[in-house]
Design a protein around this motif. Structure first.
Motif, PDB file in Angstrom:
ATOM      1  N   PRO A 147      90.042  66.347 107.521  1.00  0.00           N
ATOM      2  CA  PRO A 147      90.218  64.896 107.421  1.00  0.00           C
ATOM      3  C   PRO A 147      88.900  64.160 107.154  1.00  0.00           C
ATOM      4  O   PRO A 147      88.862  63.226 106.350  1.00  0.00           O
ATOM      5  CB  PRO A 147      90.804  64.512 108.777  1.00  0.00           C
ATOM      6  N   GLN A 199      88.110  64.723 103.590  1.00  0.00           N
ATOM      7  CA  GLN A 199      89.052  63.984 102.740  1.00  0.00           C
ATOM      8  C   GLN A 199      88.697  62.500 102.666  1.00  0.00           C
ATOM      9  O   GLN A 199      88.836  61.871 101.616  1.00  0.00           O
ATOM     10  CB  GLN A 199      90.486  64.143 103.290  1.00  0.00           C
ATOM     11  N   THR A 200      88.271  61.933 103.795  1.00  0.00           N
ATOM     12  CA  THR A 200      88.034  60.484 103.811  1.00  0.00           C
ATOM     13  C   THR A 200      86.604  60.104 103.463  1.00  0.00           C
ATOM     14  O   THR A 200      86.338  58.973 103.077  1.00  0.00           O
ATOM     15  CB  THR A 200      88.391  59.886 105.191  1.00  0.00           C
ATOM     16  N   GLY A 258      84.220  56.344 104.707  1.00  0.00           N
ATOM     17  CA  GLY A 258      85.255  56.270 103.672  1.00  0.00           C
ATOM     18  C   GLY A 258      85.366  54.920 102.999  1.00  0.00           C
ATOM     19  O   GLY A 258      85.853  54.814 101.882  1.00  0.00           O
ATOM     20  N   HIS A 277      93.301  50.819 107.010  1.00  0.00           N
ATOM     21  CA  HIS A 277      92.258  50.569 106.024  1.00  0.00           C
ATOM     22  C   HIS A 277      92.259  51.759 105.057  1.00  0.00           C
ATOM     23  O   HIS A 277      92.081  52.897 105.478  1.00  0.00           O
ATOM     24  CB  HIS A 277      90.923  50.461 106.769  1.00  0.00           C
ATOM     25  N   SER A 278      92.471  51.458 103.761  1.00  0.00           N
ATOM     26  CA  SER A 278      92.606  52.564 102.812  1.00  0.00           C
ATOM     27  C   SER A 278      91.278  53.278 102.571  1.00  0.00           C
ATOM     28  O   SER A 278      91.260  54.381 102.038  1.00  0.00           O
ATOM     29  CB  SER A 278      93.195  52.073 101.490  1.00  0.00           C
ATOM     30  N   GLY A 279      90.174  52.642 102.950  1.00  0.00           N
ATOM     31  CA  GLY A 279      88.889  53.318 102.833  1.00  0.00           C
ATOM     32  C   GLY A 279      88.667  54.275 103.991  1.00  0.00           C
ATOM     33  O   GLY A 279      88.350  55.451 103.796  1.00  0.00           O
ATOM     34  N   LEU A 280      88.905  53.801 105.193  1.00  0.00           N
ATOM     35  CA  LEU A 280      88.626  54.624 106.368  1.00  0.00           C
ATOM     36  C   LEU A 280      89.581  55.811 106.483  1.00  0.00           C
ATOM     37  O   LEU A 280      89.193  56.872 106.955  1.00  0.00           O
ATOM     38  CB  LEU A 280      88.707  53.771 107.646  1.00  0.00           C
ATOM     39  N   PHE A 281      90.829  55.607 106.046  1.00  0.00           N
ATOM     40  CA  PHE A 281      91.827  56.653 106.294  1.00  0.00           C
ATOM     41  C   PHE A 281      92.476  57.228 105.041  1.00  0.00           C
ATOM     42  O   PHE A 281      93.185  58.216 105.109  1.00  0.00           O
ATOM     43  CB  PHE A 281      92.898  56.129 107.255  1.00  0.00           C
ATOM     44  N   GLY A 282      92.260  56.570 103.896  1.00  0.00           N
ATOM     45  CA  GLY A 282      92.898  57.055 102.667  1.00  0.00           C
ATOM     46  C   GLY A 282      92.425  58.450 102.309  1.00  0.00           C
ATOM     47  O   GLY A 282      91.226  58.684 102.194  1.00  0.00           O
ATOM     48  N   GLY A 283      93.376  59.349 102.125  1.00  0.00           N
ATOM     49  CA  GLY A 283      93.044  60.734 101.818  1.00  0.00           C
ATOM     50  C   GLY A 283      93.441  61.692 102.914  1.00  0.00           C
ATOM     51  O   GLY A 283      93.602  62.882 102.667  1.00  0.00           O
ATOM     52  N   ALA A 284      93.622  61.148 104.143  1.00  0.00           N
ATOM     53  CA  ALA A 284      93.942  62.031 105.271  1.00  0.00           C
ATOM     54  C   ALA A 284      95.371  61.874 105.776  1.00  0.00           C
ATOM     55  O   ALA A 284      95.825  62.659 106.594  1.00  0.00           O
ATOM     56  CB  ALA A 284      92.966  61.790 106.419  1.00  0.00           C
TER      57      ALA A 284
END
Lengths: 444, 444
Positions: free
Chosen positions: A278, A281-282, A386, B201-208
């Motif tokens: 994670p 990923q972020t 991120g 927040h799509s920056g902090l968590f986007g991708g996970a």
């Protein structure tokens, strides 16, 4: 209570809410207080006007042959609603359980004031600092820093520096010194899918025309494979691979494991690009996210319409060395290539910003790590983040200097929310950090 | 102007808008006028109360040994907004270019009144009708016939009949007599996809984490293959195949070719299940349509949020012999099977109704075709329709009789829209049709 804590509480009493014009006088009064405080401790300081809230610049006497260090912070704060959820008045700071409770306690007054108090102690002891220092305290960060880039442009030579330090990011866990050296970039766009000339009766016409909502669903589905990899042609071409030391270190960083991500997101399970943790990923992998979507009837009950159009808003988080303009063009081509028959699409790019990355093993990065070690008595962890902080990119582009992200915020600091708080021990560590940082940067 | 047209204009002057309580008195007055009109021409007639707008029943004297024919129509109309788009007052009917312009001209006052005037002429000539006739004129069709089924139940034996005729559907083209013998059914449901506990927040968590909007896109995309076939397991199991004569006849029917569908829908291209014409796709093949979808930020500009949930409303048009309860269960299983990792789904079924189909080559169907031939001087076309008319199913279930759909509406009649109109020649053909229909049904 130490004198430093007492002064911070005074600082926190200003309701310097930058977004609300009713508080414009309080923002200014807070800036003026900072000028006075800076002068008190032996710096020369001035308020600089912008079209809205002033910038505070405070400097020691600059001498040739010393490093020029710029420390950035912001003295404006977020609004406080909903007020009824606060345990104590957001502008009547209280100390409970070892924490200071007030709006701005962590974001960013507490963190920036630690630097000012660190400088105050060094000035009191030595009469000067080991570096040429510029404090840049902004009053518009919470409204997107609309006038900061112009201010930097207008004072480019005066502010030109060797390195910048900012304490406005997070620590991975309490007591764990954390240095950030990367931020993701971003590019955005909105897609509209259009089919029939107007909403159609789904009985009379359903089956003979492509439904724009169905087409949008297919376009969204085309963005990833089942393992979470982005399927846009060339999307990963310029992605800088993670370095081995990053993967090794991040695997040991507390607070960013799978269980932590599960807990903080509340998602039923994690899901991301296969082969990455994670944190990886972020922090170090790019994304393709839907931020919003809509089309047809969204009210209560049912309306059996075949909608004339559907839309979605997308953002793509970017990493070094992806170029936002290149990526958004690849996205546009992807949507055109995958557009189903029977509909047309329009894709409108939005705002963007490059990813930020500075070598943590450079001279200043190493100096900052030694300072973190001194201040916290522990080996620091090196992370990326991120999100995006556009001013960091402005610093690099306009002032030509890298930024050290030396965050003191805890995950439960409640920034932007009711009951914002800042541990007294973090404030004190910040004071030590500033002293160690200026020493280490001077010696580097 | 004939006497019949003059009487129709009088009927059209009542603003019998059923949905708007301010017009409740006008709806009633219109029903009372119909009672008087029916009595004038020699029928016994009464207003029957319902919880809202009354039903008008008018009958000739029923005698043993004759067929009992029920003719259904509705005297309520749609609202008229936007009023400024009307060329003439919706309740001050005008005749221009051979058409009568007024709200309700086609839907349904003009069509039902043709039957009443046909009966009037036969009664005037012969003093009686060749069948036992019941007119059932409803005042609540435009608000979904909320009290009609109960009315049918309460008068089940009195209304029990051999066959029902309704003129409230379309003609495929001007002058082309059209008999409908099938309607699609429907089943609906709403799907909610849930991921993180709140917008992230799509920056902090986007991708996970799995983005619920992305997951919804994938679920929508899973419904069809690239050629438009529905991919739900067992979806086509009970679909009655098109008969050879249907495909042959429909290929010749004017007004329902690809060019016609393109023109009327305004879609950039047609798209539907491979191997079927647009008429076949909409009249005899089932569908899976998104009626609405939403999630995340849909306002102006961008908000880089990773939404906590996304939803879509679906409807499925059904054909004989699909069972709505069976299909909605297959849909539910499909979504569960295809639900991506990292999100949960909730699927809530909505309203439904079976498809309607009556053999057009049965005794009454053939009689109706002979009547259409007589009234229009042309061989009728036999079609199904893509929409659903729930009352037709109620007629079959409660009264045990099939319905002949003998529509007189043209595609450009502007029903439910400004400038509704009805050609005088269609009204006159409707009068002839009623006379021929009762004769042919009596002789069948």
């Amino acid at each position: 209570m130490t004198s430093e804590v007492a002064q911070l509480l005074e600082f926190l009493r200003f309701p310097s809410i930058s977004t609300d014009t009713r508080f414009a006088g309080d923002v200014r009064a807070c800036g003026e207080w900072l000028v006075e405080k800076s002068r008190e401790i032996g710096l020369s300081a001035e308020l600089h006007e912008t079209p809205r809230h002033p910038v505070v610049i405070a400097r020691n006497e600059h001498r040739p042959g010393r490093k020029h260090v710029l420390i950035y912070g912001h003295y404006d704060v977020q609004p406080v609603d909903p007020l009824n959820l606060w345990t104590s008045d957001p502008f009547q700071p209280e100390i409970r359980d070892g924490r200071i409770w007030a709006r701005g306690a962590t974001d960013n007054k507490g963190q920036m004031f630690a630097h000012l108090m660190g400088v105050a102690q060094t000035m009191a002891t030595h009469g000067d600092l080991p570096v040429n220092l510029t404090f840049l305290f902004e009053g518009e960060e919470e409204i997107g820093s609309p006038h900061l880039a112009a201010f930097l442009e207008n004072h480019r030579e005066w502010l030109a520096c060797d390195v910048i330090a900012v304490s406005d990011t997070g620590m991975v866990a309490p007591g764990v010194p954390t240095m950030g050296y990367g931020l993701r970039g971003i590019t955005c766009g909105e897609l509209v899918v259009r089919g029939p000339a107007r909403d159609l009766h789904s009985g009379l016409f359903g089956g003979a025309v492509m439904n724009p909502a169905t087409a949008l669903g297919r376009l969204i589905a085309s963005l990833h494979d089942a393992e979470g990899k982005v399927l846009i042609d060339g999307f990963y071409d310029d992605v800088r691979p993670l370095e081995a030391w990053e993967r090794e270190m991040w695997a040991q960083v507390p607070g960013v494991g799978e269980a932590d991500f599960l807990q903080v997101t509340g998602a039923p399970a994690l899901f991301g690009e296969a082969g990455y943790s994670p944190a990886e990923q972020t922090w170090a992998r790019p994304t393709a996210e839907v931020n919003g979507m809509g089309g047809g009837y969204q009210g209560e009950g049912s309306k059996t319409v075949l909608p004339a159009e559907a839309m979605a808003k997308f953002s793509f988080r970017l990493v070094p060395d992806q170029d936002p303009a290149d990526i958004i063009e690849k996205v546009r081509r992807h949507f055109e290539k995958h557009c189903p028959p029977g509909v047309t699409i329009e894709f409108v790019p939005g705002h963007d910003g490059k990813a930020y990355h500075a070598d943590p093993h450079g001279v200043f990065g190493k100096a900052a790590q030694r300072a973190l070690q001194k201040a916290f008595g522990k080996e620091p962890v090196l992370i990326r983040e991120g999100g995006s902080i556009p001013i960091i990119q402005s610093f690099r582009e306009i002032l030509g200097a890298d930024t050290l992200l030396l965050g003191l915020a805890l995950a439960d600091a409640q920034i932007h929310s009711p009951n914002e708080n800042f541990p007294v021990e973090n404030f004190e560590a910040g004071i030590r950090l500033n002293q160690a940082l200026l020493e280490e940067l001077a010696a580097s």
